[in-house]
Design a protein around this motif. Structure first.
Motif, PDB file in Angstrom:
ATOM      1  N   ALA A 353      41.037 -15.545   6.213  1.00  0.00           N
ATOM      2  CA  ALA A 353      41.775 -16.121   7.338  1.00  0.00           C
ATOM      3  C   ALA A 353      41.932 -15.099   8.452  1.00  0.00           C
ATOM      4  N   HIS A 354      42.131 -13.852   8.072  1.00  0.00           N
ATOM      5  CA  HIS A 354      42.323 -12.790   9.064  1.00  0.00           C
ATOM      6  C   HIS A 354      41.072 -12.607   9.918  1.00  0.00           C
ATOM      7  N   GLN A 355      39.922 -12.895   9.351  1.00  0.00           N
ATOM      8  CA  GLN A 355      38.669 -12.780  10.097  1.00  0.00           C
ATOM      9  C   GLN A 355      38.668 -13.698  11.320  1.00  0.00           C
ATOM     10  N   LEU A 356      39.470 -14.763  11.254  1.00  0.00           N
ATOM     11  CA  LEU A 356      39.566 -15.713  12.363  1.00  0.00           C
ATOM     12  C   LEU A 356      40.965 -15.711  12.971  1.00  0.00           C
ATOM     13  N   LYS A 357      41.628 -14.566  12.940  1.00  0.00           N
ATOM     14  CA  LYS A 357      43.011 -14.526  13.416  1.00  0.00           C
ATOM     15  C   LYS A 357      43.116 -14.917  14.876  1.00  0.00           C
ATOM     16  N   GLY A 358      42.050 -14.656  15.654  1.00  0.00           N
ATOM     17  CA  GLY A 358      42.082 -15.037  17.063  1.00  0.00           C
ATOM     18  C   GLY A 358      42.271 -16.530  17.244  1.00  0.00           C
ATOM     19  N   ALA A 359      41.711 -17.313  16.319  1.00  0.00           N
ATOM     20  CA  ALA A 359      41.856 -18.766  16.403  1.00  0.00           C
ATOM     21  C   ALA A 359      43.293 -19.197  16.152  1.00  0.00           C
ATOM     22  N   LEU A 360      44.052 -18.390  15.375  1.00  0.00           N
ATOM     23  CA  LEU A 360      45.447 -18.724  15.103  1.00  0.00           C
ATOM     24  C   LEU A 360      46.371 -18.254  16.220  1.00  0.00           C
ATOM     25  N   GLU A 361      45.897 -17.305  17.008  1.00  0.00           N
ATOM     26  CA  GLU A 361      46.734 -16.760  18.079  1.00  0.00           C
ATOM     27  C   GLU A 361      46.520 -17.469  19.405  1.00  0.00           C
ATOM     28  N   ARG A 362      45.302 -17.936  19.650  1.00  0.00           N
ATOM     29  CA  ARG A 362      44.999 -18.534  20.957  1.00  0.00           C
ATOM     30  C   ARG A 362      45.314 -20.019  20.920  1.00  0.00           C
ATOM     31  N   ARG A 363      46.076 -20.467  21.934  1.00  0.00           N
ATOM     32  CA  ARG A 363      46.476 -21.863  22.004  1.00  0.00           C
ATOM     33  C   ARG A 363      45.720 -22.634  23.080  1.00  0.00           C
ATOM     34  N   ARG A 364      45.000 -21.907  23.930  1.00  0.00           N
ATOM     35  CA  ARG A 364      44.327 -22.595  25.035  1.00  0.00           C
ATOM     36  C   ARG A 364      43.000 -21.906  25.328  1.00  0.00           C
ATOM     37  N   TYR A 365      41.969 -22.712  25.477  1.00  0.00           N
ATOM     38  CA  TYR A 365      40.646 -22.206  25.818  1.00  0.00           C
ATOM     39  C   TYR A 365      40.242 -22.809  27.164  1.00  0.00           C
ATOM     40  N   ASP A 366      40.356 -22.036  28.238  1.00  0.00           N
ATOM     41  CA  ASP A 366      39.965 -22.564  29.540  1.00  0.00           C
ATOM     42  C   ASP A 366      38.566 -22.075  29.894  1.00  0.00           C
ATOM     43  N   TRP A 367      38.088 -22.498  31.056  1.00  0.00           N
ATOM     44  CA  TRP A 367      36.704 -22.186  31.438  1.00  0.00           C
ATOM     45  C   TRP A 367      36.511 -20.681  31.608  1.00  0.00           C
ATOM     46  N   LEU A 368      37.549 -19.963  32.092  1.00  0.00           N
ATOM     47  CA  LEU A 368      37.400 -18.532  32.324  1.00  0.00           C
ATOM     48  C   LEU A 368      37.318 -17.774  30.998  1.00  0.00           C
ATOM     49  N   TRP A 369      38.156 -18.155  30.031  1.00  0.00           N
ATOM     50  CA  TRP A 369      38.076 -17.521  28.707  1.00  0.00           C
ATOM     51  C   TRP A 369      36.683 -17.738  28.132  1.00  0.00           C
ATOM     52  N   HIS A 370      36.193 -18.965  28.230  1.00  0.00           N
ATOM     53  CA  HIS A 370      34.881 -19.278  27.676  1.00  0.00           C
ATOM     54  C   HIS A 370      33.783 -18.509  28.408  1.00  0.00           C
ATOM     55  N   THR A 371      33.927 -18.367  29.716  1.00  0.00           N
ATOM     56  CA  THR A 371      32.948 -17.623  30.501  1.00  0.00           C
ATOM     57  C   THR A 371      32.870 -16.170  30.035  1.00  0.00           C
ATOM     58  N   ASN A 372      34.004 -15.555  29.843  1.00  0.00           N
ATOM     59  CA  ASN A 372      34.032 -14.147  29.414  1.00  0.00           C
ATOM     60  C   ASN A 372      33.461 -13.987  28.003  1.00  0.00           C
ATOM     61  N   ALA A 373      33.767 -14.950  27.120  1.00  0.00           N
ATOM     62  CA  ALA A 373      33.221 -14.881  25.759  1.00  0.00           C
ATOM     63  C   ALA A 373      31.693 -14.995  25.779  1.00  0.00           C
ATOM     64  N   LEU A 374      31.187 -15.922  26.560  1.00  0.00           N
ATOM     65  CA  LEU A 374      29.735 -16.080  26.666  1.00  0.00           C
ATOM     66  C   LEU A 374      29.096 -14.886  27.365  1.00  0.00           C
ATOM     67  N   HIS A 375      29.821 -14.323  28.331  1.00  0.00           N
ATOM     68  CA  HIS A 375      29.294 -13.181  29.083  1.00  0.00           C
ATOM     69  C   HIS A 375      28.918 -12.043  28.137  1.00  0.00           C
ATOM     70  N   ARG A 376      29.742 -11.809  27.114  1.00  0.00           N
ATOM     71  CA  ARG A 376      29.455 -10.730  26.160  1.00  0.00           C
ATOM     72  C   ARG A 376      28.181 -11.025  25.369  1.00  0.00           C
ATOM     73  N   LEU A 377      27.971 -12.299  25.024  1.00  0.00           N
ATOM     74  CA  LEU A 377      26.756 -12.663  24.303  1.00  0.00           C
ATOM     75  C   LEU A 377      25.519 -12.530  25.191  1.00  0.00           C
ATOM     76  N   PHE A 378      25.639 -12.990  26.423  1.00  0.00           N
ATOM     77  CA  PHE A 378      24.521 -12.863  27.357  1.00  0.00           C
ATOM     78  C   PHE A 378      24.207 -11.388  27.619  1.00  0.00           C
TER      79      PHE A 378
END
Length: 736
Positions: A353-378
Motif C-alpha cells: 500500500a505504501h508503494q502507492l501512498k501518493g494515491a492516498l494523499e492526493r485528492r484532486r488530479y487537474d490538467w497541470l498535475w497530469h501535465t507535470n507527471a507526463l512531462h517527466r515521462l516524456f
C-alpha cells in the motif's frame, strides 16, 4: 493547412471481459501495433512507460514486439501476470476449489460464504445463492432482489423477505472487519486518512466481511505459485464487484471518484469468484511474461518493471535498446488508484500500500498535475531520442492541452495525429527533431475553417478546440523545453481559441453555452460533401467486392480511406449497414449485402425509374428531356425536374440545387435509404437547409403512381408526396 495524416485506427472489437475494465482507458486491440507499423516499426523493444491498460502491452506482445512495461501498481501487475499465463478453466477451477475447501470452523469456506447470500425462491421455495440484491444509498437493508430459479424457471425482481434480512444480519461483527481492513493498509492507525476511510465505507458489511475472510484464508493456503496468483486476481475482481459503485440503470458506469450512487447492486461474491474465470482466460496462448531484470524471448513478450521511469538512467537500470514508446494516455482516475492502494494493502500488506501512498494523499488530479507527471515521462524518453506513439481516449479540452503541452515541453515535435471526434479520441505521433521548428502562427486560424470544409458538417466546441490545438502543436506554437508550463497556459489557449470562433465566416448554430455548442460555416463552399456522404461512398464501393462483412471491417474499410482527422463514427456506420445490408443472424457478427443492393440490380432500378418518369411525362402530355436530370416541361414552363439515385449521397446534387426551384425538384431514391437520409438530416442542419423544399419520392411510389388509373398532372401533384419518404419528425412539410 491540415496535412495528410495517417488514418484513425479503430482496432478490433475489445473483449467485454477485461478485468477492472470500468476504470481503464478504452482500448481496442490492434491500435498501437497499427500505429507502429504505419511508422515502419515492425519488431523490437517497445517502452510502455505508463502501463495504464494491460491489454495494450499484451496486444503489442501478441504482434511480436518485446514490451518493457514500467508501472508501480501491484494490482495491475498481478492482472498482467495472470492474463499472460493464459490459465485454463481447469486450472482456475482447481485453484478456487482449493480455497473453497478450506475450513472455517467446522464448515467449508465455500459453503459458509455462499450461505451469506442465500435466498428462497418465492414460487417453489428452492434455496438459491446466485442472487443480486438492490440497495438504496444509506439503507440498512436491500429493497429488492433479482433471482433466476433453475428449479421452476422463475426469473425477475422481487421484494426481499424476512429470511433475507435474517441472513444479512449474520455477517458477524462488522467493526472487526473494518478494523482488519484498516490495519492491513495502515498498521497501528486509529484514524485512517480520508481516502482509506472512503474505500472502507464504500463496502457493505456483508461484502467487507466476505473479502476479509477470503484474504485471511488465502494467506494460509499452501498451493502452487500460479494458483496463488490466480486466486489473488479473482479476489481483486471480488474487491471491485463488492463495492457500492455499481449503480442501477447507469449503463456502463466509469467511476472516477468514490461516489456511491443513490441505488446500487450487491452481488454474491463467491459467485463473482466462480464467474471470474472468464475475465482471466482472455488469451488462448500464453505470452512470455517476466519481471525485470529477466527478459522475455526474442519472439515477443512483456518485461514488467514494478516502478515508474521518470529520471535519467543512472546506470542502475540495464535497459534494452528501444525502438520507440507506445502507450495509452489515460485521464487520471482517483477512484481506481485509491482502490488499488487499499486493495494492495489488503492482499500483500502495508508495504504494498505504501508503494502507492501518493494515491492516498492526493485528492484532486487537474490538467497541470497530469501535465507535470507526463512531462517527466516524456523527458526520460527524450533523452533516448525515442519516437513516441500514443492512443489518447476520453479527451477533454484540459487533457488534450496536457498531452500536447507535456510533449512539447520535453522537446517532442508532433508530426502526425488522427482524431475521432464522436469518441473524443486521438492518436498522436511524436519524434525528437534535429531542430525544433520556430513558432509559426501564420495560417493557424485557417485550420478550423479547413476542417469544417473537409468535414462538410457542423462541429462541436471540443472538436474544433482539439483540431486547433493539434495545429498549434504541429507548428511548434506550444511552450518548448526552455519555457515553463504555467497555470495560466490552459486559459490562454482557451481564450485564443474562442476568439477564433468569433470570426465572421463562422456561426454558432444552437442555443447552448459556447463550450457545449456546435459551429458551422456562414457560407459553405460549392461542392462540399458531408462526412456522412463520404463514408457512404466508401462503404458502397467496399460492399461491391466484399458482400459479407463485420462492423469492424466496415469501420476499417471506411476509415482507412478517410483522412485521420475525419473517421466515421460507429452510429453512422451502423445506419449505413442497416440501409444496405441484411442484419447479422443471432449467432453471427456478419452483415450481408442485400441482393437488391448490388451494382447491377441498382443500375437496373435506375434505368427502370428513368423509363417510368419519361413515359409518365409523355402520358401527362408534357415535353420530356434529359437523362441523368429529367425535365418535364409544359411549353416554356418547367413543371418538374427529376434526379434519380440509388444512394443517399445527395450532396453530389448540391451544385445544381441553388440554381433551381426546390418546389419543382424531385429526388427519387430507394425506400431502404429513408432511415439513413433522415439520420443524416438530424446530424447535419446545414445539410437539411441545403435540400429544404425538395420532394423526396421512393422507387416504389413511382411504380405505384405509374399504375394509377386516370393519372393527370393535377393528380400527380396531389399524390406524389402521399408516401412519406424522410424527415416527418423534422417538420419539413415539402419533404413528405
Amino acid at each position: 493547412m491540415i496535412p495528410n495524416f495517417p488514418p484513425f485506427f479503430s482496432g478490433q472489437e475489445p473483449s467485454s471481459n477485461t478485468p477492472l475494465e470500468r476504470y481503464l482507458p478504452p482500448y481496442q486491440p490492434g491500435i498501437l501495433p497499427s500505429m507502429l507499423k504505419e511508422s515502419g516499426i515492425v519488431d523490437g523493444w517497445i517502452l510502455e512507460p505508463i502501463g495504464s491498460h494491460p491489454m495494450a502491452a499484451i496486444d503489442l506482445a501478441q504482434h511480436g514486439y518485446r514490451v518493457f512495461v514500467a508501472c508501480n501498481n501491484p494490482i495491475l501487475a498481478r492482472l498482467y501476470e495472470v492474463i499472460c499465463a493464459a490459465p485454463s478453466l481447469a486450472e482456475i477451477t482447481a485453484a478456487l476449489s482449493e480455497l473453497g475447501a478450506l475450513k472455517r470452523g467446522d464448515e467449508r469456506l465455500e459453503l459458509q460464504l455462499t450461505a451469506q447470500y442465500q435466498t428462497t425462491c418465492p414460487k417453489c421455495g428452492q434455496t438459491l445463492s446466485n442472487v443480486t440484491f438492490f440497495w438504496q444509498k444509506d439503507a440498512s437493508a436491500p429493497y429488492a432482489k433479482e433471482i433466476d430459479c433453475g428449479n421452476c424457471n422463475l426469473t425477475g425482481e422481487f421484494p426481499v423477505s424476512d429470511q433475507d434480512i435474517s441472513v444479512l444480519q449474520k455477517s458477524g461483527n462488522i467493526q472487526l472487519h473494518r478494523t482488519r481492513a484498516l490495519q492491513r493498509v495502515l498498521p497501528g492507525s486509529d484514524t485512517p486518512p480520508i481516502a482509506v476511510q472512503e474505500v472502507i465505507d464504500s463496502y457493505l458489511p456483508r461484502a467487507l466481511a466476505t473479502i476479509t475472510t477470503l484474504i485471511n484464508k488465502l494467506e494460509n493456503l499452501q498451493t502452487t505459485p500460479l494458483r496463488k496468483n490466480i486466486l489473488e486476481a479473482l479476489i481483486i475482481l471480488a474487491c471491485d464487484q463488492g463495492n457500492m459503485l455499481w449503480g442501477i440503470g447507469s449503463g456502463r458506469s466509469r467511476p472516477r471518484q468514490i461516489s456511491i450512487p443513490l441505488q446500487f447492486k450487491e452481488a454474491n461474491l463467491w459467485s463473482i469468484l466462480e464467474q471470474g474465470a472468464q475475465k482471466l482466460m482472455i488469451l488462448s496462448v500464453p505470452i512470455d511474461f517476466t519481471f525485470y531484470p529477466n527478459l522475455p524471448s526474442a519472439a515477443g513478450g512483456i518485461c514488467f518493471y514494478p516502478n515508474r521511469i521518470r529520471k535519467k538512467n543512472d546506470g542502475t537500470l540495464q535497459l534494452p535498446v528501444f525502438r520507440g514508446v507506445a502507450t495509452v494516455l489515460p485521464r487520471p482516475n482517483q477512484a481506481f488508484w485509491t482502490y488499488s492502494a487499499v486493495w494492495a494493502g489488503w492482499l500483500w500488506g502495508a508495504e504494498s500500500a505504501h508503494q502507492l501512498k501518493g494515491a492516498l494523499e492526493r485528492r484532486r488530479y487537474d490538467w497541470l498535475w497530469h501535465t507535470n507527471a507526463l512531462h517527466r515521462l516524456f523527458n526520460f524518453a527524450a533523452e533516448l531520442k525515442l519516437p513516441w506513439f500514443s492512443h489518447a481516449p476520453e479527451l477533454s479540452t484540459g487533457y488534450t492541452t496536457s498531452f500536447l503541452a507535456a510533449s512539447a515541453a520535453s522537446g517532442y515535435q508532433l508530426t502526425h495525429a488522427a482524431y475521432h471526434a464522436s469518441s473524443h479520441t486521438a492518436q498522436f505521433y511524436w519524434k525528437i527533431p534535429g531542430k525544433l521548428p520556430e513558432n509559426n502562427h501564420t495560417g493557424q486560424i485557417e485550420a478550423i475553417i479547413e476542417y469544417l470544409n473537409q468535414k462538410g458538417e457542423p462541429a462541436t466546441y471540443q472538436e474544433l478546440f482539439t483540431i486547433d490545438l493539434i495545429g498549434q502543436a504541429l507548428l511548434g506554437n506550444l511552450p518548448g523545453p526552455d519555457q515553463k508550463i504555467e497555470t495560466t497556459l490552459f486559459n490562454q489557449i482557451q481564450t485564443n481559441f474562442e476568439q477564433k470562433l468569433m470570426r465572421p465566416d463562422l456561426k454558432k448554430i444552437d442555443l447552448d453555452q459556447i463550450e457545449f455548442g456546435e459551429f458551422w460555416l456562414n457560407k459553405p463552399p460549392d461542392g462540399i460533401r458531408p462526412l456522412s456522404d463520404q463514408a457512404e461512398l466508401h462503404l458502397i464501393r467496399f460492399l461491391q467486392t466484399n458482400p459479407v462483412i463485420t462492423m469492424g471491417e466496415a469501420e476499417q474499410a471506411i476509415n482507412t480511406r478517410q483522412p485521420g482527422y475525419l473517421p466515421a463514427d460507429r452510429e453512422l456506420i451502423q445506419k449505413l449497414l442497416q440501409s444496405y445490408c441484411e442484419p447479422p443472424a443471432v449467432s453471427s457478427e456478419h452483415w450481408t449485402l442485400h441482393p437488391q443492393e448490388t451494382r447491377e440490380n441498382r443500375q437496373a432500378d435506375i434505368l427502370e425509374i428513368q423509363q417510368i418518369i419519361r413515359q409518365t411525362g409523355v402520358r401527362l402530355g408534357l415535353e420530356v428531356s434529359g437523362d441523368k436530370e429529367i425535365l418535364w416541361k409544359n411549353g416554356p414552363n418547367l413543371e418538374f425536374r427529376f434526379f434519380i439515385t440509388a444512394s443517399s449521397i445527395i450532396s453530389r446534387f448540391f451544385e445544381k440545387l441553388p440554381l433551381i426551384d426546390a418546389a419543382k425538384t424531385i429526388l427519387i431514391y430507394p425506400g431502404s435509404r429513408a432511415g439513413l437520409l433522415t439520420y443524416k438530416l438530424k446530424r447535419n442542419p446545414g445539410f437539411t437547409q441545403a435540400i429544404h423544399g425538395i420532394h423526396f419520392i421512393k422507387f416504389r411510389h413511382i411504380r405505384f403512381l405509374e399504375k394509377h388509373p386516370g393519372l393527370n398532372l393535377q393528380t400527380w401533384v396531389q399524390l406524389m408526396d402521399s408516401d412519406p419518404a424522410v424527415g416527418q419528425e423534422l417538420n419539413q412539410t415539402l419533404l413528405i
